[in-house]
Scaffold this motif. Structure first.
Motif, PDB file in Angstrom:
ATOM      1  N   THR A 150      22.319  -5.729  29.708  1.00 47.27           N
ATOM      2  CA  THR A 150      23.889  -4.933  29.958  1.00 47.27           C
ATOM      3  C   THR A 150      24.640  -5.346  31.386  1.00 47.27           C
ATOM      4  O   THR A 150      23.644  -6.431  31.519  1.00 47.27           O
ATOM      5  CB  THR A 150      22.683  -3.365  30.173  1.00 47.27           C
ATOM      6  OG1 THR A 150      22.634  -3.621  31.524  1.00 47.27           O
ATOM      7  CG2 THR A 150      22.227  -3.401  29.144  1.00 47.27           C
ATOM      8  N   ASP A 207      23.003   2.737  21.942  1.00 47.97           N
ATOM      9  CA  ASP A 207      23.394   3.952  23.019  1.00 47.97           C
ATOM     10  C   ASP A 207      24.916   3.167  23.037  1.00 47.97           C
ATOM     11  O   ASP A 207      25.362   1.881  23.437  1.00 47.97           O
ATOM     12  CB  ASP A 207      23.131   3.970  24.368  1.00 47.97           C
ATOM     13  CG  ASP A 207      24.589   5.042  25.704  1.00 47.97           C
ATOM     14  OD1 ASP A 207      25.214   5.505  24.664  1.00 47.97           O
ATOM     15  OD2 ASP A 207      23.107   5.238  26.502  1.00 47.97           O
ATOM     16  N   LYS A 208      26.232   3.549  22.856  1.00 49.69           N
ATOM     17  CA  LYS A 208      26.877   2.971  21.665  1.00 49.69           C
ATOM     18  C   LYS A 208      28.103   2.542  23.012  1.00 49.69           C
ATOM     19  O   LYS A 208      28.876   2.547  23.222  1.00 49.69           O
ATOM     20  CB  LYS A 208      28.445   3.441  20.578  1.00 49.69           C
ATOM     21  CG  LYS A 208      27.362   3.044  19.396  1.00 49.69           C
ATOM     22  CD  LYS A 208      27.142   2.527  19.065  1.00 49.69           C
ATOM     23  CE  LYS A 208      26.775   1.622  17.530  1.00 49.69           C
ATOM     24  NZ  LYS A 208      26.348   0.930  17.256  1.00 49.69           N
ATOM     25  N   ARG A 209      27.885   3.411  24.490  1.00 46.22           N
ATOM     26  CA  ARG A 209      28.172   3.930  25.460  1.00 46.22           C
ATOM     27  C   ARG A 209      27.899   2.388  26.115  1.00 46.22           C
ATOM     28  O   ARG A 209      29.100   2.049  27.257  1.00 46.22           O
ATOM     29  CB  ARG A 209      28.036   4.665  26.524  1.00 46.22           C
ATOM     30  CG  ARG A 209      28.534   6.207  25.969  1.00 46.22           C
ATOM     31  CD  ARG A 209      28.179   7.447  26.432  1.00 46.22           C
ATOM     32  NE  ARG A 209      26.345   6.931  25.886  1.00 46.22           N
ATOM     33  CZ  ARG A 209      25.653   8.503  26.744  1.00 46.22           C
ATOM     34  NH1 ARG A 209      26.465   8.786  28.076  1.00 46.22           N
ATOM     35  NH2 ARG A 209      24.355   8.407  26.660  1.00 46.22           N
ATOM     36  N   VAL A 210      26.832   1.895  26.453  1.00 48.38           N
ATOM     37  CA  VAL A 210      26.401   0.666  26.825  1.00 48.38           C
ATOM     38  C   VAL A 210      27.118  -0.981  26.322  1.00 48.38           C
ATOM     39  O   VAL A 210      26.894  -1.190  25.271  1.00 48.38           O
ATOM     40  CB  VAL A 210      24.731   0.445  27.114  1.00 48.38           C
ATOM     41  CG1 VAL A 210      24.316  -0.627  27.732  1.00 48.38           C
ATOM     42  CG2 VAL A 210      24.548   1.908  27.469  1.00 48.38           C
ATOM     43  N   LYS A 211      27.400  -1.690  27.311  1.00 48.58           N
ATOM     44  CA  LYS A 211      27.865  -2.975  26.571  1.00 48.58           C
ATOM     45  C   LYS A 211      26.488  -4.289  26.664  1.00 48.58           C
ATOM     46  O   LYS A 211      26.090  -3.633  28.119  1.00 48.58           O
ATOM     47  CB  LYS A 211      28.917  -3.269  27.302  1.00 48.58           C
ATOM     48  CG  LYS A 211      29.657  -2.358  26.237  1.00 48.58           C
ATOM     49  CD  LYS A 211      31.564  -2.678  26.549  1.00 48.58           C
ATOM     50  CE  LYS A 211      32.556  -1.549  25.715  1.00 48.58           C
ATOM     51  NZ  LYS A 211      33.556  -2.556  26.177  1.00 48.58           N
ATOM     52  N   ARG A 212      26.274  -5.122  26.455  1.00 45.68           N
ATOM     53  CA  ARG A 212      25.318  -6.019  26.326  1.00 45.68           C
ATOM     54  C   ARG A 212      26.132  -6.903  25.950  1.00 45.68           C
ATOM     55  O   ARG A 212      27.256  -7.700  25.976  1.00 45.68           O
ATOM     56  CB  ARG A 212      23.836  -5.588  25.318  1.00 45.68           C
ATOM     57  CG  ARG A 212      23.271  -4.676  25.854  1.00 45.68           C
ATOM     58  CD  ARG A 212      22.474  -5.003  24.515  1.00 45.68           C
ATOM     59  NE  ARG A 212      20.533  -4.207  25.321  1.00 45.68           N
ATOM     60  CZ  ARG A 212      20.464  -3.658  25.929  1.00 45.68           C
ATOM     61  NH1 ARG A 212      20.047  -5.194  26.426  1.00 45.68           N
ATOM     62  NH2 ARG A 212      20.050  -2.835  25.814  1.00 45.68           N
ATOM     63  N   ILE A 260      29.167  -7.239  23.478  1.00 49.85           N
ATOM     64  CA  ILE A 260      28.757  -6.246  22.407  1.00 49.85           C
ATOM     65  C   ILE A 260      28.209  -4.964  23.100  1.00 49.85           C
ATOM     66  O   ILE A 260      27.592  -4.443  23.201  1.00 49.85           O
ATOM     67  CB  ILE A 260      27.726  -6.519  20.667  1.00 49.85           C
ATOM     68  CG1 ILE A 260      26.234  -6.665  21.636  1.00 49.85           C
ATOM     69  CG2 ILE A 260      28.467  -8.124  20.929  1.00 49.85           C
ATOM     70  CD1 ILE A 260      25.074  -7.292  21.178  1.00 49.85           C
ATOM     71  N   HIS A 261      28.229  -3.810  21.932  1.00 49.69           N
ATOM     72  CA  HIS A 261      27.713  -2.632  21.839  1.00 49.69           C
ATOM     73  C   HIS A 261      26.093  -2.055  21.858  1.00 49.69           C
ATOM     74  O   HIS A 261      25.844  -3.328  20.463  1.00 49.69           O
ATOM     75  CB  HIS A 261      28.470  -1.490  21.067  1.00 49.69           C
ATOM     76  CG  HIS A 261      30.315  -1.375  21.549  1.00 49.69           C
ATOM     77  ND1 HIS A 261      30.323  -0.237  23.299  1.00 49.69           N
ATOM     78  CD2 HIS A 261      31.293  -1.094  20.957  1.00 49.69           C
ATOM     79  CE1 HIS A 261      31.405  -0.688  22.986  1.00 49.69           C
ATOM     80  NE2 HIS A 261      32.079  -0.793  21.688  1.00 49.69           N
ATOM     81  N   ASP A 262      25.652  -1.644  22.272  1.00 50.61           N
ATOM     82  CA  ASP A 262      23.904  -1.513  22.363  1.00 50.61           C
ATOM     83  C   ASP A 262      24.070  -0.913  21.200  1.00 50.61           C
ATOM     84  O   ASP A 262      25.021   0.334  20.755  1.00 50.61           O
ATOM     85  CB  ASP A 262      23.792  -0.690  23.815  1.00 50.61           C
ATOM     86  CG  ASP A 262      22.108  -0.393  23.634  1.00 50.61           C
ATOM     87  OD1 ASP A 262      21.494  -1.268  23.807  1.00 50.61           O
ATOM     88  OD2 ASP A 262      21.737   0.738  22.926  1.00 50.61           O
ATOM     89  N   GLN A 263      22.978  -1.266  19.926  1.00 55.23           N
ATOM     90  CA  GLN A 263      22.089  -0.531  19.279  1.00 55.23           C
ATOM     91  C   GLN A 263      21.629   0.940  19.178  1.00 55.23           C
ATOM     92  O   GLN A 263      22.651   1.620  18.241  1.00 55.23           O
ATOM     93  CB  GLN A 263      21.247  -1.066  18.380  1.00 55.23           C
ATOM     94  CG  GLN A 263      22.224  -2.745  18.056  1.00 55.23           C
ATOM     95  CD  GLN A 263      20.656  -3.643  17.281  1.00 55.23           C
ATOM     96  OE1 GLN A 263      19.596  -3.020  17.159  1.00 55.23           O
ATOM     97  NE2 GLN A 263      21.040  -4.620  16.582  1.00 55.23           N
ATOM     98  N   SER A 319      34.006  -8.418  34.878  1.00 50.93           N
ATOM     99  CA  SER A 319      35.301  -7.209  34.034  1.00 50.93           C
ATOM    100  C   SER A 319      35.624  -8.942  33.793  1.00 50.93           C
ATOM    101  O   SER A 319      35.646  -9.573  32.117  1.00 50.93           O
ATOM    102  CB  SER A 319      35.970  -7.153  33.915  1.00 50.93           C
ATOM    103  OG  SER A 319      35.142  -5.411  34.262  1.00 50.93           O
TER     104      SER A 319
END
Length: 152
Positions: free
Chosen positions: A54, A90-95, A85-88, A70
């Motif tokens: 993350t 939790d879409k609020r978390v980016k990986r 990408i968005h976490d599978q 960023s």
């Protein structure tokens, strides 16, 4: 306060400033082949160590400021090293995920630490490890201890 308190020769912070600048200059030609900056290299090293992390984990590992991170991730994405990408779950978390190109770049980067080590010929391996230990102590102190300024 002594007369020495404001002399540059007695300032630990100035030593860190000049060494940080010297490191950046020394890394520049070594990173040219990858077309990356030193902060981008730090992020890639963290990802080569553990991929698909993350952004929060990357911030903790690298100690890079969120705003700077960023910009670094934007540049690394533009250069095709990573994808954000968005976490599978939790879409609020980016990986942050290394691309195939980013994974292959590790091979090119393998020689950089040894090349950099050649620039530090007056420091033994043991002294290097001691420096790491001491710098980590300074960093820990500065992150956890805030002395009150003497306002008198």
């Amino acid at each position: 306060m002594t007369d020495n308190a404001l002399k540059l020769d007695y300032q630990l912070c100035h030593r860190f400033y000049t060494v940080a600048n010297a490191f950046t200059r020394a890394y520049r030609p070594l990173l040219r082949e990858l077309d990356i900056t030193y902060p981008q290299y730090v992020v890639l090293m963290a990802l080569w160590e553990k991929d698909q992390v993350t952004i929060h984990q990357l911030l903790e590992k690298t100690h890079i400021d969120g705003g700077a991170m960023s910009l670094i991730l934007k540049k690394l994405t533009q250069k095709s090293f990573v994808q954000v990408i968005h976490d599978q779950h939790d879409k609020r978390v980016k990986r942050v995920v290394l691309s195939d190109y980013g994974k292959k770049a590790k091979h090119t980067a393998q020689k950089i630490p040894q090349q950099m080590r050649c620039n530090l010929k007056n420091i033994s391996d043991e002294e290097g490890m001691e420096l790491i230990r001491l710098i980590d102590k300074v960093s820990d102190d500065l992150h956890t201890t805030l002395c009150e300024a003497d306002t008198q």
